[in-house]
Design a protein around this motif. Structure first.
Motif, short mmCIF file in Angstrom:
data_model
loop_
_atom_site.label_atom_id
_atom_site.label_comp_id
_atom_site.label_asym_id
_atom_site.label_seq_id
_atom_site.Cartn_x
_atom_site.Cartn_y
_atom_site.Cartn_z
N GLY A 312 0.83 -1.21 0.00
CA GLY A 312 0.00 0.00 0.00
C GLY A 312 0.86 1.25 0.00
O GLY A 312 0.59 2.22 -0.71
N THR A 313 1.94 1.22 0.80
CA THR A 313 2.85 2.37 0.85
C THR A 313 3.47 2.62 -0.52
O THR A 313 3.69 3.76 -0.92
CB THR A 313 3.98 2.09 1.87
OG1 THR A 313 3.38 1.64 3.07
CG2 THR A 313 4.79 3.34 2.13
N GLY A 315 2.26 2.21 -3.43
CA GLY A 315 1.37 2.88 -4.38
C GLY A 315 1.68 2.49 -5.81
O GLY A 315 2.11 1.37 -6.08
N GLU A 343 6.73 -2.35 -2.25
CA GLU A 343 6.92 -1.07 -1.59
C GLU A 343 7.84 -0.15 -2.40
O GLU A 343 7.58 1.03 -2.54
CB GLU A 343 7.51 -1.29 -0.19
CG GLU A 343 7.72 0.02 0.56
CD GLU A 343 8.18 -0.19 1.99
OE1 GLU A 343 8.55 -1.33 2.33
OE2 GLU A 343 8.17 0.78 2.75
N THR A 399 -0.14 -11.51 -1.08
CA THR A 399 -1.17 -10.49 -1.30
C THR A 399 -2.48 -10.84 -0.62
O THR A 399 -3.48 -10.21 -0.86
CB THR A 399 -1.42 -10.30 -2.81
OG1 THR A 399 -1.69 -11.60 -3.37
CG2 THR A 399 -0.22 -9.72 -3.51
#
Lengths: 443, 155
Positions: A312-313, A315, A343, A399
């Motif tokens: 998530g970080t 992106g 990441e 995931t």
């Protein structure tokens, strides 16, 4: 000269393929060296001192592997080796990058394993000059694979790490024989099924809408089911157990085109999985962690949760190579290396990696379809399925698409046994590919 | 290190990564096209029949007549494309016969000469009742045996 006249097309074609392989390898080398420089710049502020040595070593390894495939497997697929080389190179960069973050020193060992793996690649091509010779040694290969599979259970040399008894410890070295055993099993299955495919295909009984083979044709699938369950029970290795059974069912389907076997395989798998879930606490915890990692965030779910945070970080574009905090994820250099990539190179970068895995699998199945003998076909299909299933299982675990099973991400994870086995896998695929491209119908 | 350099480096890295993927895909596409050109499974358009045959001095085969037991004979023109026989769905002529292997035999053109080769079938391919062990040149009038199927080679 007369021989050349007959097959003028083949050598030119082979040379063209070899040249595309070389071009792709050079590009892969550039990418990995660039990635390494970027990691150094981001973590220490300078271009890492070992860059030239690292680049030179990778160039030498790539050149050796390329020469081997050009000489020994002329006309073989030009994409597989560069894909493997790129994934391997990026994996190595990430292991080095994690060394910076965790103050460990695993990159040198992994570099040595890479050298060994390339040597194994070249040796495989040199020794197996025709994949059909493997067909002749099927029982030796099969028994060898079984012995390798069960070897960690022997007292003395077997070691238990993190609850799974899949390691061999000899002196300071450790090795996972299961990685090599998987290849041996694929070879054995291919040989066995190539011979028995007609017998296993004939359907005599009718069961509803399905034509069903006679009862004794189900013997082999039950035997392999038993084997994979025993791996699960005695070695506590979910991943290996799943792979062994998965490969066999897939190959059985490739050989016979009978849906009955797939349905039976799924039923047996479900029964085995349910039994394992009721009996083993570690399986239960894997499942509950998968269903809801957040309720056990600070204990069992920590790893998966951190992996999801990392991605998530990252992106879309990633935080930049060397600029993330992948060291927070436990086991990040083996099972969770993909999360570290998520990441640092983001959705864009990981999509490119997925495309590489995808291309690899696609080429593998193409090789299988083009192979002119049953054994080659089954061998290529089985090896490709092994590779693809392994990628799917671990990426699914990372995931949170699937419950986590500890298998390595081919070519990228830290771990010598896996790297070695995967390069041997590429060599075997190239061998099958080369044999179907040399002057069609000659000899 | 100024962040802009790292950002540029990251962008370049991603660009190169996709360049690699694109190049790999191009190699794959070229490979698929070239093999499709040499071994198209089904001749879609009825290509000019046996162009090579008319030019050559010796009579060259122009078509195959496939006599499947209890089925209508099927005529396959020989026009540059390979003709494969087998039980597999990808074969040019799919033979539903337990004596036929999935990839049984192939008739193909090399150096202006039509040849038949056995593809490692279990029960063998026969040319004029003789088992084909190496690629054999075809002339009009030859009879091929593939399982229970007889294939006539005609001008």
């Amino acid at each position: 000269m007369s021989a050349v006249a007959v097959t003028t097309k083949a050598p030119a074609d082979a040379r063209r393929k070899a040249n595309s392989e070389l071009a792709l390898l050079i590009l892969a080398l550039l990418i990995t060296v660039g990635a390494y420089a970027l990691v150094g710049l981001a973590t220490t502020g300078v271009v890492p001192g070992g860059l030239a040595a690292y680049g030179g070593a990778m160039a030498a390894l790539g050149a050796a592997a390329h020469l081997a495939s050009r000489r020994l497997a002329s006309g073989a697929d030009p994409v597989l080796l560069p894909l493997a080389f790129l994934l391997n190179g990026l994996g190595l960069v990430m292991v080095r990058r994690l060394d910076f973050a965790e103050q460990t020193s695993q990159a040198p060992a992994q570099t040595i394993w890479t050298v060994v793996a390339i040597v194994v690649f070249i040796l495989t091509l040199a020794v197996v000059r025709d994949h059909r010779i493997l067909d002749n040694y099927r029982y030796i290969v099969g028994i060898g694979a079984l012995a390798f599979l069960l070897m960690p259970l022997l007292p003395g040399i077997g070691k238990e790490v993190n609850g799974a008894r899949i390691w061999l410890g000899l002196g300071g070295l450790s090795f996972q024989p299961g990685e090599v055993a998987k290849l041996g099993l694929v070879i054995f299955f291919a040989s066995y099924l190539a011979e028995k495919r007609a017998l296993l295909t004939v359907a005599t009984n009718r069961l509803g809408p399905l034509m069903v083979p006679p009862a004794r044709a189900f013997g082999p699938i039950l035997a392999v089911w038993g084997l994979s369950l025993s791996v699960l029970v005695f070695q506590k290795d979910l991943g290996l157990s799943l792979l062994v059974f998965g490969i066999f069912v897939a190959m059985l389907y490739v050989a016979t085109a009978r849906l009955t076997y797939v349905l039976l395989g799924l039923a047996l798998f479900s029964a085995g999985a349910y039994a394992a879930w009721t009996v083993f606490s570690h399986v239960q915890s894997r499942i509950s962690t998968w269903l809801d990692p957040w309720s056990v965030y600070d204990s069992a779910g920590y790893q998966v949760a951190q992996s999801l945070f990392a991605m998530g970080t990252g992106g879309i574009f990633g935080v930049g190579l060397g600029q993330g905090r992948p060291d927070i994820i436990p086991e990040v250099n083996t099972d969770f290396i993909f999360a570290a990539f998520g990441e640092e190179i983001g959705l864009l970068g990981t999509t490119a990696l997925l495309l590489c895995f995808f291309l690899f699998v696609g080429r593998g199945f193409t090789i299988a379809m083009r192979s002119r003998d049953d054994f080659g076909q089954l061998l290529a299909a089985g090896l490709t399925f092994l590779f693809g299933l392994q990628v799917f299982v671990i990426l699914g675990g990372v995931t949170q698409l699937l419950p986590l099973t500890g298998v390595t991400l081919p070519f990228m994870s830290y771990g010598g046994s896996s790297l070695l086995a995967n390069y041997a896998l590429v060599a075997l695929l190239l061998r099958v590919s080369a044999s179907s491209s040399d002057g069609r119908g000659s000899t | 290190m100024p962040p802009i350099v790292l950002l540029a480096g990251q962008a370049l890295f991603l660009l190169l990564l996709y360049l690699f993927v694109a190049r790999a895909v191009r190699v794959v596409v070229r490979d698929v096209r070239s093999s499709a050109a040499t071994a198209a499974p089904v001749p879609r358009s009825p290509a000019p029949k046996a162009r090579k045959g008319r030019k050559g001095q010796t009579a060259a085969p122009g078509e195959l007549v496939v006599h499947i037991p209890d089925g209508r004979p099927r005529v396959i023109p020989l026009d540059a494309h390979d003709v494969t026989f087998g039980r597999a769905g990808a074969s040019t002529v799919v033979l539903d016969d337990p004596y036929v292997s999935d990839h049984h035999a192939r008739v193909y053109l090399t150096d202006g000469q039509w040849q038949v080769a056995d593809l490692g079938s279990t029960n063998g391919t026969f040319c004029n009742q003789v088992k084909v062990s190496s690629p054999t040149a075809l002339t009009p009038g030859d009879q091929l045996g593939i399982g229970k199927t007889v294939v006539q080679v005609r001008r």
